[in-house]
Motif scaffolding. Structure first.
Motif, mmCIF file in Angstrom:
data_model
loop_
_atom_site.group_PDB
_atom_site.id
_atom_site.type_symbol
_atom_site.label_atom_id
_atom_site.label_comp_id
_atom_site.label_asym_id
_atom_site.label_seq_id
_atom_site.Cartn_x
_atom_site.Cartn_y
_atom_site.Cartn_z
ATOM 1 N N ARG A 17 99.271 54.064 8.117
ATOM 2 C CA ARG A 17 97.936 54.217 8.708
ATOM 3 C C ARG A 17 97.195 55.413 8.109
ATOM 4 O O ARG A 17 96.578 56.195 8.815
ATOM 5 C CB ARG A 17 98.033 54.336 10.233
ATOM 6 N N ARG A 18 97.286 55.514 6.780
ATOM 7 C CA ARG A 18 96.564 56.580 6.088
ATOM 8 C C ARG A 18 95.071 56.283 6.114
ATOM 9 O O ARG A 18 94.642 55.136 6.260
ATOM 10 C CB ARG A 18 97.040 56.709 4.646
ATOM 11 N N SER A 19 94.266 57.333 5.933
ATOM 12 C CA SER A 19 92.819 57.163 5.935
ATOM 13 C C SER A 19 92.393 56.365 4.704
ATOM 14 O O SER A 19 93.084 56.369 3.674
ATOM 15 C CB SER A 19 92.132 58.525 5.920
ATOM 16 N N PRO A 20 91.256 55.674 4.775
ATOM 17 C CA PRO A 20 90.772 54.922 3.605
ATOM 18 C C PRO A 20 90.630 55.804 2.367
ATOM 19 O O PRO A 20 90.917 55.359 1.251
ATOM 20 C CB PRO A 20 89.413 54.385 4.078
ATOM 21 N N HIS A 21 90.192 57.050 2.557
ATOM 22 C CA HIS A 21 90.029 57.969 1.432
ATOM 23 C C HIS A 21 91.386 58.244 0.776
ATOM 24 O O HIS A 21 91.508 58.217 -0.462
ATOM 25 C CB HIS A 21 89.416 59.278 1.912
ATOM 26 N N THR A 22 92.403 58.495 1.586
ATOM 27 C CA THR A 22 93.749 58.764 1.053
ATOM 28 C C THR A 22 94.309 57.540 0.345
ATOM 29 O O THR A 22 94.894 57.648 -0.735
ATOM 30 C CB THR A 22 94.697 59.189 2.189
ATOM 31 N N VAL A 23 94.119 56.367 0.957
ATOM 32 C CA VAL A 23 94.625 55.136 0.347
ATOM 33 C C VAL A 23 93.982 54.901 -1.014
ATOM 34 O O VAL A 23 94.661 54.565 -1.992
ATOM 35 C CB VAL A 23 94.369 53.930 1.271
ATOM 36 N N ARG A 24 92.676 55.105 -1.107
ATOM 37 C CA ARG A 24 91.984 54.914 -2.389
ATOM 38 C C ARG A 24 92.505 55.894 -3.442
ATOM 39 O O ARG A 24 92.728 55.523 -4.603
ATOM 40 C CB ARG A 24 90.478 55.107 -2.198
ATOM 41 N N PHE A 50 102.461 48.810 -2.226
ATOM 42 C CA PHE A 50 102.480 50.211 -1.813
ATOM 43 C C PHE A 50 101.183 50.564 -1.090
ATOM 44 O O PHE A 50 101.201 51.232 -0.047
ATOM 45 C CB PHE A 50 102.662 51.107 -3.036
ATOM 46 N N THR A 51 100.059 50.091 -1.610
ATOM 47 C CA THR A 51 98.768 50.344 -0.973
ATOM 48 C C THR A 51 98.723 49.715 0.421
ATOM 49 O O THR A 51 98.235 50.321 1.377
ATOM 50 C CB THR A 51 97.626 49.781 -1.844
ATOM 51 N N GLU A 52 99.259 48.504 0.530
ATOM 52 C CA GLU A 52 99.307 47.838 1.833
ATOM 53 C C GLU A 52 100.185 48.630 2.810
ATOM 54 O O GLU A 52 99.845 48.762 3.999
ATOM 55 C CB GLU A 52 99.841 46.418 1.674
ATOM 56 N N HIS A 53 101.283 49.165 2.316
ATOM 57 C CA HIS A 53 102.167 49.979 3.158
ATOM 58 C C HIS A 53 101.440 51.222 3.673
ATOM 59 O O HIS A 53 101.541 51.570 4.857
ATOM 60 C CB HIS A 53 103.402 50.393 2.348
ATOM 61 N N LEU A 54 100.700 51.896 2.805
ATOM 62 C CA LEU A 54 99.958 53.084 3.213
ATOM 63 C C LEU A 54 98.930 52.748 4.280
ATOM 64 O O LEU A 54 98.719 53.516 5.229
ATOM 65 C CB LEU A 54 99.244 53.708 2.004
ATOM 66 N N THR A 55 98.296 51.599 4.128
ATOM 67 C CA THR A 55 97.233 51.198 5.054
ATOM 68 C C THR A 55 97.778 50.759 6.399
ATOM 69 O O THR A 55 97.311 51.215 7.450
ATOM 70 C CB THR A 55 96.405 50.056 4.440
ATOM 71 N N LEU A 56 98.775 49.881 6.379
ATOM 72 C CA LEU A 56 99.248 49.263 7.617
ATOM 73 C C LEU A 56 100.380 50.026 8.291
ATOM 74 O O LEU A 56 100.365 50.219 9.514
ATOM 75 C CB LEU A 56 99.691 47.824 7.340
#
Length: 303
Positions: A25-32, A16-22
């Motif tokens: 394209r959520r911001s690093p702050h949102t992904v964390r 799920f985290t990988e999906h948000l990132t790639l």
């Protein structure tokens, strides 16, 4: 048991985290923040259910399980606003589980989000915003940098992450190329005062500011951190006697509120702020109304 059901909670959280990132394209702050919430929820379930959590157990969750989690978080002093944010994250996670891993949990659809009172941003006065962006000619280069960052936040209506992601190559003669949430790029006017503040910083900065490297640098030459910007704002706030509500993000609110007060339409402000929907921008009509009410209460003889 199907491969879907055997997926571990840890693997699901990582995917799920990988999906948000790639993908999103959520911001690093949102992904964390999303990753922390999902993992906290899954850790709670392991204790709550008394064993390892996989896709099968996620699919079998009942509404009472979600309510137990919120009660657990409430016990840690979670506010309504933070609880609503966690509910939104869990809904996003289970939507992804349904779509990407065929894990369907109907109970999440019945989970009500706590009601929160919508906070209206309180802008600072234009003259106060202007003073924030001033640094003397003899000021240290880091002071000129801090002044330039704060001036950019106000003059271009940027989020902190947007300002810190700027590169020298993003500066045009009259516009600024800004990369916002989910990698969306927009052009905003580069005001003369903002350009002058940035030029003063660049002239004083001892580090090489290559076109495709971060524009704003830390003391040792690395990318400037958001924490340094917040510290600079706190120091400026204390020096000017501004309220606690005068944060770096309040400069973005001030940018929008001052434009609205001077006749700019909501669609234009929406484009400048990079809001995906007009509803996000309409809160600034409430800001302007709040300002008018303050003026009325302080000036009208019958108020």
């Amino acid at each position: 048991m199907s491969s879907r059901d055997s997926l571990t909670a840890s693997a699901l959280a990582a995917d799920f985290t990988e999906h948000l990132t790639l993908a999103e394209r959520r911001s690093p702050h949102t992904v964390r923040a999303y990753d922390a919430t999902v993992r906290r929820f899954l850790d709670f379930l392991q204790q709550h259910l008394g064993g390892a959590v996989d896709g099968e157990r996620l699919q079998a969750l009942a509404l009472a399980d979600f309510r137990a989690y919120l009660a657990f978080r409430r016990g840690s002093g979670l506010s309504n606003r933070s609880a609503a944010r966690e509910v939104a994250v869990l809904r996003a996670f289970f939507r992804w589980c349904r779509r990407a891993r065929n894990i369907r949990c109907d109970a999440i659809d019945a989970l009500a989000s706590p009601r929160i009172q919508r906070r209206v941003p309180r802008p600072i006065a234009p003259n106060e915003a202007a003073v924030l962006g001033q640094a003397g000619t003899d000021a240290h280069w880091t002071e000129k940098r801090d002044a330039a960052v704060l001036l950019t936040l106000y003059g271009a209506g940027l989020r902190i992450a947007e300002a810190l992601s700027l590169k020298p190559g993003d500066l045009g003669r009259e516009t600024l190329r800004v990369t916002g949430k989910r990698g969306k790029v927009r052009e905003v006017p580069l005001l003369a005062a903002v350009a002058e503040g940035i030029d003063a910083y660049r002239s004083a900065c001892p580090h090489d500011l290559a076109a495709e490297e971060p524009l704003f640098r830390g003391a040792r030459g690395g990318p400037l951190s958001a924490g340094i910007v917040r510290t600079a704002m706190r120091q400026a706030r204390a020096a000017l006697g501004l309220p606690e509500s005068a944060t770096p993000h309040a400069l973005r609110h001030s940018f929008a509120s001052h434009l609205l007060a001077r006749g700019a339409d909501l669609r234009t402000i929406q484009e400048l702020l990079g809001h995906s929907s007009l509803s996000s921008t309409q809160i600034y009509t409430e800001v302007d109304a709040a300002h008018l009410l303050d003026v009325y209460r302080n000036a009208h003889p019958r108020a």
